[in-house]
Design a protein around this motif. Structure first.
Motif, PDB file in Angstrom:
ATOM      1  N   HIS A 184       0.851  -1.191   0.000  1.00  0.00           N
ATOM      2  CA  HIS A 184       0.000   0.000   0.000  1.00  0.00           C
ATOM      3  C   HIS A 184       0.893   1.250   0.000  1.00  0.00           C
ATOM      4  N   GLY A 243       6.546  14.462 -18.664  1.00  0.00           N
ATOM      5  CA  GLY A 243       6.265  13.034 -18.762  1.00  0.00           C
ATOM      6  C   GLY A 243       7.484  12.156 -18.575  1.00  0.00           C
ATOM      7  N   ARG A 266      11.225   2.723 -19.320  1.00  0.00           N
ATOM      8  CA  ARG A 266      12.327   3.100 -18.435  1.00  0.00           C
ATOM      9  C   ARG A 266      12.260   4.561 -18.009  1.00  0.00           C
ATOM     10  N   HIS A 267      11.839   5.428 -18.896  1.00  0.00           N
ATOM     11  CA  HIS A 267      12.081   6.856 -18.647  1.00  0.00           C
ATOM     12  C   HIS A 267      10.838   7.724 -18.520  1.00  0.00           C
ATOM     13  N   THR A 268       9.651   7.160 -18.683  1.00  0.00           N
ATOM     14  CA  THR A 268       8.479   8.037 -18.590  1.00  0.00           C
ATOM     15  C   THR A 268       7.584   7.630 -17.425  1.00  0.00           C
ATOM     16  N   ILE A 269       6.806   8.579 -16.961  1.00  0.00           N
ATOM     17  CA  ILE A 269       5.920   8.334 -15.831  1.00  0.00           C
ATOM     18  C   ILE A 269       4.804   7.379 -16.266  1.00  0.00           C
ATOM     19  N   LYS A 270       4.415   7.421 -17.551  1.00  0.00           N
ATOM     20  CA  LYS A 270       3.387   6.497 -18.037  1.00  0.00           C
ATOM     21  C   LYS A 270       3.888   5.055 -17.934  1.00  0.00           C
ATOM     22  N   PHE A 324       6.177   3.947 -15.898  1.00  0.00           N
ATOM     23  CA  PHE A 324       6.214   3.615 -14.474  1.00  0.00           C
ATOM     24  C   PHE A 324       4.822   3.217 -13.997  1.00  0.00           C
ATOM     25  N   ARG A 326       4.006  -0.274 -14.984  1.00  0.00           N
ATOM     26  CA  ARG A 326       4.697  -1.290 -14.192  1.00  0.00           C
ATOM     27  C   ARG A 326       4.127  -1.388 -12.783  1.00  0.00           C
ATOM     28  N   VAL A 327       3.813  -0.230 -12.181  1.00  0.00           N
ATOM     29  CA  VAL A 327       3.401  -0.264 -10.781  1.00  0.00           C
ATOM     30  C   VAL A 327       1.960  -0.769 -10.645  1.00  0.00           C
ATOM     31  N   ALA A 333       2.397  -4.475 -10.753  1.00  0.00           N
ATOM     32  CA  ALA A 333       3.196  -5.081  -9.685  1.00  0.00           C
ATOM     33  C   ALA A 333       2.527  -4.936  -8.326  1.00  0.00           C
ATOM     34  N   ALA A 334       1.855  -3.826  -8.066  1.00  0.00           N
ATOM     35  CA  ALA A 334       1.258  -3.591  -6.746  1.00  0.00           C
ATOM     36  C   ALA A 334       0.040  -2.679  -6.909  1.00  0.00           C
ATOM     37  N   ALA A 337      -0.806  -0.130  -4.080  1.00  0.00           N
ATOM     38  CA  ALA A 337       0.190   0.938  -4.015  1.00  0.00           C
ATOM     39  C   ALA A 337       0.003   1.885  -5.202  1.00  0.00           C
ATOM     40  N   GLY A 389      -0.588   5.761  -5.205  1.00  0.00           N
ATOM     41  CA  GLY A 389       0.236   6.686  -5.977  1.00  0.00           C
ATOM     42  C   GLY A 389      -0.578   7.601  -6.865  1.00  0.00           C
ATOM     43  N   PHE A 421      -2.618   6.400  -9.466  1.00  0.00           N
ATOM     44  CA  PHE A 421      -2.751   5.869 -10.817  1.00  0.00           C
ATOM     45  C   PHE A 421      -4.055   5.097 -10.950  1.00  0.00           C
TER      46      PHE A 421
END
Lengths: 443, 363
Positions: free
Chosen positions: A274, A300, B218-222, B224, B227-228, B231-232, B235, B239, B241
């Motif tokens: 979390h 971005g 690897r390099h953009t917030i999209k 990330f 992936r997040v 993965a979780a 979380a 965050g 999203f």
């Protein structure tokens, strides 16, 4: 060696877990039946259940479904289930973590009686006063190793704590003379239906939190604290924007990212899954909440150097111990990960910090660091909301304390007025005498 | 003595790289046994599968041609899988993209339409693939329908729709009743990179897609966010999203890439629309995505490797009369081993000698 739980049971070992192993949709009797492997009929078993629960002063209605019961009652099921096997040896894991002080007192009476009947009890706890009061011998474990076995009655709470931590614990000090300023977080008549089947409904919650102030919310787990956190953070949106006001702006319909941009920060109870993504690096977990307002993202694109710098700052400021510069969140110990999460949010210099169970399952050293950080943040002018089941923690840091019970919030008491007895009564659902409430609210 | 799986404190980087190689090794071992049981010389068969295609220029080009759709589709699928959205229907999106792009080719056939035709075909194919992929995504969000089932079932709808078109309205009048459209005009054809060769411009697009995906993840917030969320999930919500938006986005992107791959295949190596335009690219791409560890560069390598198995399978059939279906067996076994070896990234084997109860790492 034991081959499994059923052999342990048959040898007379009973266990009461910290996290209850109960089925919410089944009745008390059905839950107890699942834990027994005897041949008696369900009817006989139910009768025996009622009789055992009466004998030990642990009243239970076998026909009620678990989800309707309070946490204290649920624990009774676990204890009665263990007692029905007539155990010679009873293990209790942090049994008072979820009880009000009054309920804990009742539990101790039962435990004394079991001891008098000649049963051995293994009592696992980090609450040193309880250990001193209840136990004849205490063994202290640290990092999976035995440190010492002693007679707790001859020790002081401080000497036990030293053995637990392996050093002196830094004393938490308030800077003194904190001045409250403008209202930074205002909740107006917040009501929210439960999100899931057996969730808690939030009902008419209102409070105001000024800069420089730490506001504590006590209460037994499962009385709506999680729901309140979700409503404050924006993980769940309210119908009416005016129910949650952050820094003077109606935020009830704003997302968590927008709320962060208003200057709010949040620390949830659950560290792994979390507060952080367990299998991601700390720098990525810094980005998880930092992407909103900390300049880690430009057009971005992620500024990796900035995320690493955030990890380094949290590491230095809060003494986060880790094997390398940027490990996965799951590889940190509970205390270090909590220090990282609290550091991550505090270093953003929030105007409002909402933190749930800040030192839950954290070693005493880390807990002191975290509590000090919360006090310092308030001294610096932020409004801090702390939800905790640990009354000692709230007494140590909070200026005012309110109690959550069944989705409602009591009128806040000034910390100086909030005795354990008063808070305990509120946690159990009783209301205080009217004049006391008026008096406290005026403080 | 007991062999137990023990959870690692941290994801092992070395094993993450080595595990696909272990999987390939185990697959080849299994294939050796299989070849021996078929009564073929395993060494010669392996030579035909994995060495012969690498020895002449034509086969090398053919590998790149086969890898092009695999890589493009697998990149799109990897975005879905990273975000925990299970698009199994890339094969159908591939076909719908091919059909939509071909519509322009068929309608402009024999007219003096200019150079706009091919770009228009590519764009329309990508859009159609994306829309077709959105059907399971929206059904999941609105009705809670499993995207695994719906996306898979839509594959058969797409296949039969293609079948209807080439047997009915779009059939080439001069085609001797074969179920196919007429050959596309030159303006509706993907240009070759080497005159007289097989390699075409689509491979360049595939490479660009790999680079773009690598930068995105690897390099953009999209990236990330993708992936997040996978993965979780809790979380990720903390965050800020939105997992639902991401399901829509990743399905649309993977559908667009599959559609694009479809029209490139039809307007490139094939040259006209016909049934069976794909030897299962959309499904094989799932293997490519996992063999490449859902990593763009890994997918490029895995795509080339799986393409090699396609070409090698043909060589082995010609040279040793090994049935072509052995290639599919190979690919299936490979996926099985890849997924099994993945557990080594998070767990390690440990021999326990004490005779006591060992609890396995929760997981």
């Amino acid at each position: 060696m034991l081959s499994g739980p059923s052999e342990a049971r048959s040898r007379g070992i009973g266990m009461v877990f910290q996290h209850f192993s109960l089925f919410d949709n089944l009745t008390v009797a059905e839950n107890v039946a699942l834990g027994l492997d005897g041949e008696e009929s369900f009817k006989d078993m139910s009768a025996r259940l009622e009789q055992v629960s009466k004998t030990y002063g642990l009243p239970l209605d076998p026909k009620r479904e678990v989800w309707q019961l309070s946490v204290g009652e649920r624990q009774r099921i676990e204890i009665v289930r263990a007692l029905m096997q007539d155990p010679k040896f009873l293990i209790l894991d942090e049994p008072t973590a979820v009880l009000t002080p009054q309920e804990a007192d009742q539990l101790f009476v039962v435990l004394e009686r079991l001891k008098a009947e000649g049963r051995a009890i293994l009592y696992i706890s980090h609450k040193l006063e309880e250990v001193k009061r209840l136990c004849d011998t205490a063994t202290i474990l640290r990092g999976g190793r035995k440190v010492e076995t002693c007679n707790p009655r001859r020790e002081t709470a401080a000497s036990l704590a030293r053995m637990m931590v392996g050093g002196e614990i830094q004393e938490v000090k308030a800077a003194g003379g904190r001045k409250t300023t403008v209202p930074r977080l205002v909740i107006n008549d917040l009501s929210l239906p439960p999100a899931e089947a057996h969730g808690m409904r939030l009902e008419h919650i209102s409070f105001e939190l000024r800069g420089g102030e730490i506001f504590g919310i006590a209460g037994v787990a499962g009385n709506g604290q999680d729901e309140l956190f979700a409503a404050l953070s924006g993980e769940r949106l309210s119908k009416d924007p005016g129910t949650v006001v952050i820094e003077g702006i109606a935020a009830g319909r704003l997302s968590i990212t927008q709320r962060r941009r208003l200057g709010a920060a949040f620390v949830p109870e659950e560290r792994l899954g979390h507060g952080t993504a367990p299998r991601m690096k700390l720098s990525e977990n810094a980005l998880l909440t930092g992407h909103a307002a900390s300049g880690m993202v430009r057009r971005g694109f992620i500024d990796t150097a900035a995320t690493l710098k955030a990890v380094d700052r949290a590491t230095e400021t809060f003494d986060v111990r880790k094997a390398k510069r940027d490990p996965e969140a799951a590889s940190l110990s509970g205390g270090n990960l909590q220090k990282f999460i609290v550091g991550r949010e505090i270093l953003r210099a929030p105007a409002v910090l909402v933190v749930s169970q800040p030192t839950w399952g954290v070693d005493a050293g880390a807990a002191a660091v975290i509590r000090q950080a919360l006090l310092d943040l308030a001294t610096a002018g932020a409004a801090v909301l702390v939800t905790s089941q640990d009354l000692d923690e709230l007494a140590e840091i909070a200026d005012r304390i309110a109690v959550m019970f069944h989705g409602r919030l009591s009128a806040p008491l000034a910390a100086s007025e909030a005795s354990r007895e008063k808070l305990g009564l509120l946690m159990g659902g009783s209301s205080l005498e009217p004049e006391e409430v008026v008096h406290a609210a005026g403080a | 003595m007991q062999l137990v799986l023990e959870r690692r404190a941290e994801r092992s980087g070395t094993i993450a790289l080595v595990s696909p190689l272990i999987a390939i090794g185990l697959t080849i071992l299994t294939m050796v046994i299989l070849f021996a049981m078929l009564g073929k010389n395993p060494l010669l068969a392996l030579h035909a599968y994995f060495i012969m295609p690498l020895t002449d220029g034509y086969s090398l080009q053919e590998i790149a041609v086969k890898a092009t759709p695999l890589v493009m589709i697998a990149i799109g699928l990897s975005l879905c899988y990273l975000a925990n959205a299970w698009n199994i229907g890339a094969e159908g999106q591939f076909v719908i993209g091919a059909v939509a792009g071909s519509w322009i080719a068929v309608k402009t056939q024999g007219t003096d339409a200019g150079a706009w035709v091919l770009p228009a075909m590519l764009i329309l194919a990508a859009a159609a693939g994306a829309l077709y992929a959105l059907i399971p995504a929206i059904c999941k969000l609105k009705f809670g329908a499993s995207e695994i089932l719906t996306s898979l079932m839509l594959v058969y709808v797409a296949d039969l729709f293609l079948d209807y078109l080439v047997r009915g309205p779009w059939r080439d009048p001069q085609g001797f009743n074969f179920p196919t459209t007429a050959e596309f005009d030159p303006v509706a054809t993907v240009p070759l990179l080497i005159e007289g060769g097989r390699l075409h411009f689509g491979s360049v697009i595939a490479l660009l897609v790999v680079v773009a995906a690598a930068i995105l993840l690897r390099h953009t917030i999209k990236g990330f966010e993708i992936r997040v969320v996978g993965a979780a999930p809790r979380a990720a919500r903390f965050g800020g999203f939105n997992a639902n938006q991401l399901i829509i986005l990743t399905f649309a992107v993977s559908g667009a890439l599959a559609g694009l791959a479809g029209i490139i295949e039809v307007a490139g190596p094939i040259g006209h629309l016909q049934p069976g335009i794909s030897p299962g690219y959309g499904f094989t791409a799932i293997i490519v995505a996992f063999l490449g560890r859902l990593n763009p560069l890994g997918i490029l390598i895995a795509g080339l490797f799986l393409a090699l198995s396609f070409i090698g399978g043909e060589q082995a059939q010609i040279a040793m009369k090994i049935p072509l279906d052995v290639t599919k067996v190979f690919q299936g076994i490979l996926l099985l081993y890849v997924l099994a070896c993945d557990s080594l990234v998070l767990y390690r084997f440990k021999l326990v000698f004490a005779n006591r109860q060992v609890t396995r790492g929760a997981g």
